[in-house]
Design a protein around this motif. Structure first.
Motif: not given
Length: 328
Positions: A16, A61-63, A80-82, A84-87
């Motif tokens: 990653y 899968d970064t912001w 919000e997805r990032l 929730r997924e702690s990204k």
């Protein structure tokens, strides 16, 4: 030595991290890998490096990637997805609070992410900048900042901390890319020192340039962002003039009734305006160890003398002081 250091550093990056920083630059990560002759630590890492060399690493899968691919649509859903997924890492979370607020992201999700965030020695000024851009999250940011500072080893004994709040500290930002000025950098450092010291007496100082007199006062016993705000607001009440270092040290000595501390730390830009008392070798020694943390050098710097000067500002200044005193 540089090649050995880079080769060792390569082993610390997972797929990653490599994909995130594998950008289309004139010198690519694969070029550096070839130049330093790094050796993989296991078979799994060898496979990852082979993908790097062949240009087949999966897009992370970064912001940045997610927002770039969105074409400006659905930003709220992406943030919000990032979350929730702690990204989002600690720095990405702090830097994007304003962007998330402007996208009307669920505040509950943001607060939950801040509560679960695990920063590793993030500088206090990062939290200060985040609180300026998203003041509605200041309580969460302050708690996070205190947790971050608590991870650092303590400076033993008594510390006298003197923060320069003279007019020159409130001028331009510390650099072209920064959003904080010298005073904010100094206040953020003070908040850090406050947390890592076993015991700290904190003073803010400025003065009257025309009368050549200092004005110094004790800082309220606060922590974190409230401490930063308290120190920052003391410029005008204390006259707004330059720092008068010798006078300040004499005054603090009197306030402490001649009790010597283990260390004194002066956070300043060293624009000393005391025309008759600039020789630091003649300053009163009020502590066993004496440090000048120069957040941004100015033309009227104080002579070195018996003081240890640290130019620049980061948590490494505190690490330096700690390691230096271990050798004594």
């Amino acid at each position: 030595s540089v090649k050995k250091g880079l080769a060792a550093a390569f082993q610390k990056f997972d797929a990653y991290s490599l994909a995130k920083y594998n950008q289309d630059n004139p010198i690519k990560l694969r070029d550096v890998l070839f130049l330093v002759h790094a050796k993989p630590k296991d078979a799994e890492q060898a496979k990852t490096w082979k993908k790097l060399v062949n240009g087949k690493l999966e897009t992370p899968d970064t912001w940045e990637v997610a927002l770039s691919a969105s074409n400006g649509e659905g930003k709220r859903e992406i943030w919000e997805r990032l979350l929730r997924e702690s990204k989002l890492g600690p720095l990405a979370l702090l830097r994007n609070l304003r962007n998330m607020s402007e996208a009307d992201v669920d505040k509950g999700l943001i607060r939950a992410a801040l509560a679960n965030c695990k920063p590793d020695k993030v500088l206090p000024f990062r939290f200060l900048s985040a609180a300026k851009s998203a003041p509605q999250f200041e309580d969460e940011l302050n708690n996070l900042m205190l947790v971050c500072c608590s991870q650092m080893d303590k400076l033993p004994g008594e510390t006298i901390l003197i923060v320069d709040v003279s007019g020159s500290m409130y001028g331009p930002n510390v650099s072209a890319k920064s959003d904080i000025n010298r005073a904010q950098a100094a206040c953020a450092l003070a908040a850090l020192v406050r947390e890592v010291c076993e015991s700290a007496d904190i003073y803010a100082t400025a003065g009257n340039d025309y009368d050549q007199e200092h004005q110094t006062a004790s800082v309220p016993n606060r922590r974190g962002i409230p401490l930063i705000d308290a120190i920052y607001a003391m410029c005008r009440p204390l006259g707004g003039g330059g720092i008068f270092t010798k006078q300040v040290l004499d005054w603090v000595w009197e306030q402490r009734h001649g009790k010597t501390a283990d260390r004194v730390i002066v956070i300043t830009d060293e624009q000393d305006c005391d025309t008759s008392n600039k020789d630091s070798s003649k300053f009163r020694q009020i502590a066993t160890n004496q440090y000048m943390l120069n957040v941004n050098g100015y033309k009227n710097s104080i002579a070195y003398g018996p003081w240890v000067r640290v130019n620049g500002w980061s948590e490494r200044a505190v690490d330096f002081i700690r390691e230096l005193e271990k050798q004594q």
